[in-house]
Design a protein around this motif. Sequence first.
Motif, PDB file in Angstrom:
ATOM      1  N   GLU A   1       0.832  -1.195   0.000  1.00 47.18           N
ATOM      2  CA  GLU A   1       0.000   0.000   0.000  1.00 47.18           C
ATOM      3  C   GLU A   1       0.867   1.245   0.000  1.00 47.18           C
ATOM      4  O   GLU A   1       0.640   2.187  -0.741  1.00 47.18           O
ATOM      5  N   HIS A   2       1.887   1.190   0.812  1.00 49.61           N
ATOM      6  CA  HIS A   2       2.774   2.346   0.888  1.00 49.61           C
ATOM      7  C   HIS A   2       3.507   2.543  -0.420  1.00 49.61           C
ATOM      8  O   HIS A   2       3.705   3.655  -0.887  1.00 49.61           O
ATOM      9  N   GLN A   3       3.887   1.433  -0.963  1.00 46.98           N
ATOM     10  CA  GLN A   3       4.583   1.553  -2.236  1.00 46.98           C
ATOM     11  C   GLN A   3       3.680   2.237  -3.251  1.00 46.98           C
ATOM     12  O   GLN A   3       4.102   3.081  -4.009  1.00 46.98           O
ATOM     13  N   LYS A   4       2.467   1.847  -3.140  1.00 51.28           N
ATOM     14  CA  LYS A   4       1.522   2.433  -4.080  1.00 51.28           C
ATOM     15  C   LYS A   4       1.406   3.928  -3.851  1.00 51.28           C
ATOM     16  O   LYS A   4       1.356   4.726  -4.765  1.00 51.28           O
ATOM     17  N   ALA A   5       1.411   4.282  -2.562  1.00 53.56           N
ATOM     18  CA  ALA A   5       1.248   5.683  -2.267  1.00 53.56           C
ATOM     19  C   ALA A   5       2.432   6.495  -2.739  1.00 53.56           C
ATOM     20  O   ALA A   5       2.289   7.614  -3.198  1.00 53.56           O
ATOM     21  N   THR A   6       3.611   5.933  -2.587  1.00 48.00           N
ATOM     22  CA  THR A   6       4.789   6.711  -2.927  1.00 48.00           C
ATOM     23  C   THR A   6       4.935   6.847  -4.436  1.00 48.00           C
ATOM     24  O   THR A   6       5.122   7.938  -4.954  1.00 48.00           O
ATOM     25  N   ALA A   7       4.832   5.730  -5.094  1.00 45.48           N
ATOM     26  CA  ALA A   7       5.034   5.780  -6.529  1.00 45.48           C
ATOM     27  C   ALA A   7       3.693   5.735  -7.230  1.00 45.48           C
ATOM     28  O   ALA A   7       2.868   4.881  -6.952  1.00 45.48           O
ATOM     29  N   PRO A   8       3.454   6.654  -8.092  1.00 50.09           N
ATOM     30  CA  PRO A   8       2.207   6.583  -8.864  1.00 50.09           C
ATOM     31  C   PRO A   8       2.188   5.296  -9.662  1.00 50.09           C
ATOM     32  O   PRO A   8       3.131   4.994 -10.395  1.00 50.09           O
TER      33      PRO A   8
ATOM     34  N   LEU B   1      -8.255   9.910   3.391  1.00 47.80           N
ATOM     35  CA  LEU B   1      -7.245   9.311   4.249  1.00 47.80           C
ATOM     36  C   LEU B   1      -7.035   7.868   3.836  1.00 47.80           C
ATOM     37  O   LEU B   1      -7.944   7.046   3.947  1.00 47.80           O
ATOM     38  N   ARG B   2      -5.862   7.616   3.393  1.00 43.81           N
ATOM     39  CA  ARG B   2      -5.528   6.255   2.985  1.00 43.81           C
ATOM     40  C   ARG B   2      -4.539   5.677   3.974  1.00 43.81           C
ATOM     41  O   ARG B   2      -3.745   6.396   4.552  1.00 43.81           O
ATOM     42  N   GLY B   3      -4.588   4.420   4.109  1.00 43.92           N
ATOM     43  CA  GLY B   3      -3.662   3.770   5.028  1.00 43.92           C
ATOM     44  C   GLY B   3      -4.156   2.416   5.481  1.00 43.92           C
ATOM     45  O   GLY B   3      -3.358   1.542   5.792  1.00 43.92           O
TER      46      GLY B   3
ATOM     47  N   CYS C   1      -6.187   6.467  13.962  1.00 42.16           N
ATOM     48  CA  CYS C   1      -6.627   7.749  14.487  1.00 42.16           C
ATOM     49  C   CYS C   1      -6.069   8.829  13.576  1.00 42.16           C
ATOM     50  O   CYS C   1      -4.869   9.056  13.535  1.00 42.16           O
ATOM     51  N   TRP C   2      -6.954   9.454  12.861  1.00 40.19           N
ATOM     52  CA  TRP C   2      -6.522  10.452  11.875  1.00 40.19           C
ATOM     53  C   TRP C   2      -6.721  11.831  12.457  1.00 40.19           C
ATOM     54  O   TRP C   2      -7.754  12.131  13.045  1.00 40.19           O
ATOM     55  N   ASP C   3      -5.752  12.640  12.228  1.00 39.35           N
ATOM     56  CA  ASP C   3      -5.806  13.996  12.716  1.00 39.35           C
ATOM     57  C   ASP C   3      -6.500  14.858  11.666  1.00 39.35           C
ATOM     58  O   ASP C   3      -6.113  14.872  10.504  1.00 39.35           O
ATOM     59  N   THR C   4      -7.529  15.547  12.089  1.00 40.27           N
ATOM     60  CA  THR C   4      -8.185  16.419  11.123  1.00 40.27           C
ATOM     61  C   THR C   4      -7.651  17.835  11.182  1.00 40.27           C
ATOM     62  O   THR C   4      -7.961  18.651  10.341  1.00 40.27           O
ATOM     63  N   LYS C   5      -6.869  18.105  12.206  1.00 42.44           N
ATOM     64  CA  LYS C   5      -6.379  19.475  12.363  1.00 42.44           C
ATOM     65  C   LYS C   5      -5.143  19.729  11.525  1.00 42.44           C
ATOM     66  O   LYS C   5      -4.851  20.858  11.174  1.00 42.44           O
ATOM     67  N   SER C   6      -4.385  18.708  11.290  1.00 38.68           N
ATOM     68  CA  SER C   6      -3.169  18.917  10.523  1.00 38.68           C
ATOM     69  C   SER C   6      -3.339  18.272   9.155  1.00 38.68           C
ATOM     70  O   SER C   6      -4.297  17.548   8.895  1.00 38.68           O
ATOM     71  N   ARG C   7      -2.394  18.518   8.338  1.00 36.84           N
ATOM     72  CA  ARG C   7      -2.461  17.967   6.988  1.00 36.84           C
ATOM     73  C   ARG C   7      -1.701  16.661   6.883  1.00 36.84           C
ATOM     74  O   ARG C   7      -1.371  16.222   5.788  1.00 36.84           O
ATOM     75  N   ARG C   8      -1.402  16.122   8.025  1.00 41.90           N
ATOM     76  CA  ARG C   8      -0.605  14.915   8.021  1.00 41.90           C
ATOM     77  C   ARG C   8      -1.395  13.792   7.375  1.00 41.90           C
ATOM     78  O   ARG C   8      -2.577  13.609   7.655  1.00 41.90           O
ATOM     79  N   ASN C   9      -0.736  13.031   6.575  1.00 41.79           N
ATOM     80  CA  ASN C   9      -1.419  11.929   5.922  1.00 41.79           C
ATOM     81  C   ASN C   9      -1.300  10.629   6.688  1.00 41.79           C
ATOM     82  O   ASN C   9      -1.953   9.659   6.361  1.00 41.79           O
ATOM     83  N   GLU C  10      -0.412  10.655   7.680  1.00 41.27           N
ATOM     84  CA  GLU C  10      -0.259   9.449   8.479  1.00 41.27           C
ATOM     85  C   GLU C  10      -1.207   9.536   9.672  1.00 41.27           C
ATOM     86  O   GLU C  10      -1.491  10.628  10.171  1.00 41.27           O
TER      87      GLU C  10
END
Lengths: 896, 320
Positions: A648-655, B105-107, B135-144
């Motif tokens: 998944e991460h790989q996917k995210a990093t590389a289009p 939010l992906r992950g 737990c996703w933060d809505t206040k920041s733009r962090r994607n993690e």
Amino acid sequence: MAADSEEDFVSFGTPLEPLEEDEPLKKPVPLHEQTVKDEKGRYQRFHGAFTGGFSAGYFNTVGSKEGWTPSTFVSSRQQKAEKHHARPEDFMDEEDFGEHGIAPREITTSQEFSSSRRDPAAEKARAVGAQAALIPGDSLLEELIAPARSSVGVELLTRMGWKEGQGIGPRLKRKPRRQLPVTAGVCKTYSCALPPAGSEELEEDDEEFAPEDVTFAPKDVTPVDFSPRLGVQGLGYRGLDPCLALPGQDADRHVHLFRPQSETRSRLFGDRPGGSKRGGVAGQAFGVGALEDEDEDVYHRDSMSRYDTVLKDEEPGDGLYGWTAPQQYTRRADRSRDAAYLGKILDGFTLAQKPLEQKTVFPPPNLPRDYRPVHFFRPPVNVSRLCGVSPALAEALRSSRGHMVKEEAQQGGRHQLDSGQRGALLGEDALQGSGSEPGSVMDLLRPEDRQRLLNLRTATAQRPSQAPPPGPAPPLSGLQQEALAAWRGSSSSSSSSSSSQSFKPFENTPGKQVRYERYLSRLQQGDAGALEQSLDPAMTEWERGREREEFLRASILYRPSSSSLSTRFTRAQQPDAEDAGRDQQGDGQQAASGTFGKLTRETLEWHPDRLLCKRFNVPDPYPGSALVGLPKVKRDKFSVFDFLTVSEHQKATAPPKPLEEKKSRWDVSKETGRTQNQAGSEPTGPALDHCPSPPQGGPAEPHTAKEEEEEEEEERPSMDLFRAIFITSSEEQSSSSSEEDGDEDEEAKGDEEPVKLFGIASSPSSSRLAGPDLSSSVDFPSMPLALSSSSAQMPSREEEEEFGPKLPPPSAADATGGATASYQRSNRRSKEKKQKKKQQKHRKEKKKKKHRKHKAKQQKKSREEESSSSEDGEGVQPSTGDLLKRLKSIRTLNTW
Amino acid sequence: MAFPQPKPQPPQLPQHLLRTINCQQGAVRAVRFNVDGNYLLSCGSDKSLKLWSVGRGTLLKTYSGHGYEVLDADGSYDNSQLCSCSSDKTVILWDVATGQVTRKLRGHAGKVNCVQFNEEATVILSGSIDGTVRCWDTKSRRNEPIQVLDEARDSISSLKVSQHELLTGSVDGRVRRYDLRMGQLHVDLISSPITCVCFSQDGQCTLSSSLDSKVRLLDKSTGEMLGEYAGHKMKGYKLDCCLSSKDTHVLSCSEDGHVYCWDLVEGSLSLKLPVGKAVVQSLSFHPTETCLLTAMEGCVQVWGAQPEEAQDDTPVSQNG
């Protein structure tokens, strides 16, 4: 340590660069580039050794304007050169004056101020002297007139003829005579304790022999020797310190130069030297009468000089003579004890004030001659027979029996026995009227009264049995709960046998054991009030309390092994998931039996992220720790997703590449896509699908589908097929929805739709990477409610969704009915569209099913499609063409 | 003292069907009230999320942007934001007014089953089939995600947030309660896959429904079972359960097309609400009033304590 020592070193020069093995050799610097610079960066020219070496230059002169010309030279005739007093420093250069040169010119601490070089012994000696002096703090004067390093006094003394090693003071006559070998004196002293007078006489005699005109320097004080111990003597051994051990005449001779009370001074002043003696070691003046003025010779002790066997003018430097204080021979032990230990006492120890107490050892008694080591017991007296005897007498009798009562030996005191046992021990008759139980008031009552009381009692006893048990039962203590928890699990069927087999803690008191077993059986039934109910109500409160305690402890101690083991061990069901095994074995049982609570609950320490706490407006429960999550890293689960996330991460990093492919395909079918948009015959939102579709192309469709099914082989279609289909489906979906914009204003879809589309489409493409996930993401895209054959759909769904609870199936019939009822549209065109879409939907759906269920042969199918699409009506044509085109592209992909 | 306490009225139950909304978005996977109960969110299997007015039954907005069927949604406390989760493994934060995707939010590694805002909508918590809660933060733009709670050994099926507590139900048969204030994790074993968990309104109990067709009320602090409710059918599907707004009743979906409603204290079945023939997939209880939403297939039903006025009632009866 190593770092310290490294810091201590001063490194000079620049270190060589570490050699690299594979480094190519540096090119040698040519001669003309080899330059030398001085500290200020000026070039220094190299001269030959005889022309000055380095830095010969004051423009090639010898560092001076004049060069080699001697500075003493003055070229004037009139002005003769002065005689130059040359010092060695004149011939030194900066290096020599540097820190490590031969004549360093550095500011250094002088010896007086250096902390390390201070002589602690000297200071200590001075302090001791000050204390010992008559006026404490006497050394104040000395401190005031502290001598310089090479003191003037020393210089003066040397000039006066004093030599190192000599004592200071006026030259004496008596002293050398002592130093002479006086063999007789030595013999006398060692042979027996001579009266001091005798030795004094001897001295007197010796004095006569001495030549009149010869004087000797006084003996020097021996400095304390701090040389390292090299000998084999014991710890703390020191040779005699004459200053301390022989304060007699030697101490007198010791000149205290600056001490006003010193004897020499007083002698000089014509004072009586009476009190000065007391300045020495304690006990010196012992036994001297208060009226005796001259006491120094009353108890004369050994003097050092008496043992001097060396014929010499001066003593040897240390002045120790290897002599170890033999005063104990000359004195009584108790008196000389202090002195005997002088110089022997280790640092940090003091002499004991009281002597060590001797342990008196008594000898064993003498056995009589006719003693035989055999014990015979006296005939026992039957106490119980003597009924009228007082307890004390009975006790005495019993003790006189010669052996102890067994029970008493086993059980600690009388409190361990209950009243019945005590009575039995004391030989009391059991109270009349009562059977096994101790008698009560009941026995003394009349029968009718007794009966009435009994009735009352049963009436009251029944009531609390229905109601919660009285007294302390409801709040179970922790122990009780534990016992309950431990015993409850054990099955009641095996309880009797197990309890009979198991340990019987109260075997020697059968009544107690019976009660205990009753308690256990109640525990096994899960009775919370087991303890209270199983106790004997006839006992006193105190006894009951004790028994309660004992039962509790015993029940916890001897809990059934099954439960105690099951809390610790678990049978592994699967080799890798021991936790799961435990769950099913232990807790699962509890959960299954419906007893939730302690056993099913597990509380762990959990560290939330600091930011999470902040977001929740909660203070960080563990402010110090940087840990996040569970502190114990229990990484026992290895799910597929651990590996999926990576992809998944790989996917995210590389289009992802599939996106590219898809795009290109989209480009290819651009024109057709546009026409398709105009026609709007793509399958659209499921709302449109709900409409019952009068099958226009229907008869043709199933037919082709059947043919396809027949021709399908048992091969799994390649990934590309899946991908192509699902990507196109999402595209179709989006295109149709964007087309819907015009028709349905509720559906607010912006222009950003194609952009989003790619984002969406990326997830199926990513699912291609995630192998097992593919099937689950595959089955849905456009199926929702369109199918009339939802029953056919169901099994495939079920076999694909293997994680957790399923989502309920969307049932078609009901939904479509609802749709027709509520979804009324005047727009005819849209209805037509819907129908067409519906058709296509059907076809696509079937195709998809085939893909899923069986394996498609790609080329054939596409050809079939072509033929069927040619039969299709006008409105459908563009979209099918598009479809074909895509399928063709897939085929080309496959053939690659 | 002189006056007797007013006689407590028998609790009212949402037994009258007020209206049926055909959502036209495929199967409605979840239906949720917003924070004040005036609006409802329906999560469709056609990738759309729709906002409806409860009172009138009109569609207010459609939120599309998910790549797959929407499985759960939640509204923020100020009604300005929505969050939804989907089978496309994403969680989307929506702007209510514009209908735009604020954040995607992906992950998660699998489909996301449940999503929930925290009290101040500063964190989105999402539970997924991959067994994690993120737990996703809505206040920041962090994607993690701020934190990933991966204690569950199987799919997270349900998730609820109270002020400082996080309740998750997992298919591994455990209800986990993360106490942020105490920094503790309490795990209660219910030996059957959990389909839905709830906090009670007073926050002292947790309700959990599991695939053994039982709904259990557990004491939050000790984990002891306070009540067990059975009679419905929940064998294979992930169905919802909830408590009534005053904690008087326990409600659960059932696969037999009914909503079962038990008295919380007595555990007796007080209402068996016939919704339809299919599976009642989701339900949501009004935060303050006696009003219930149920979702069956493509429709959402609104149930109230009192039958509504005639003009509203007639079409409902038609539909029903």
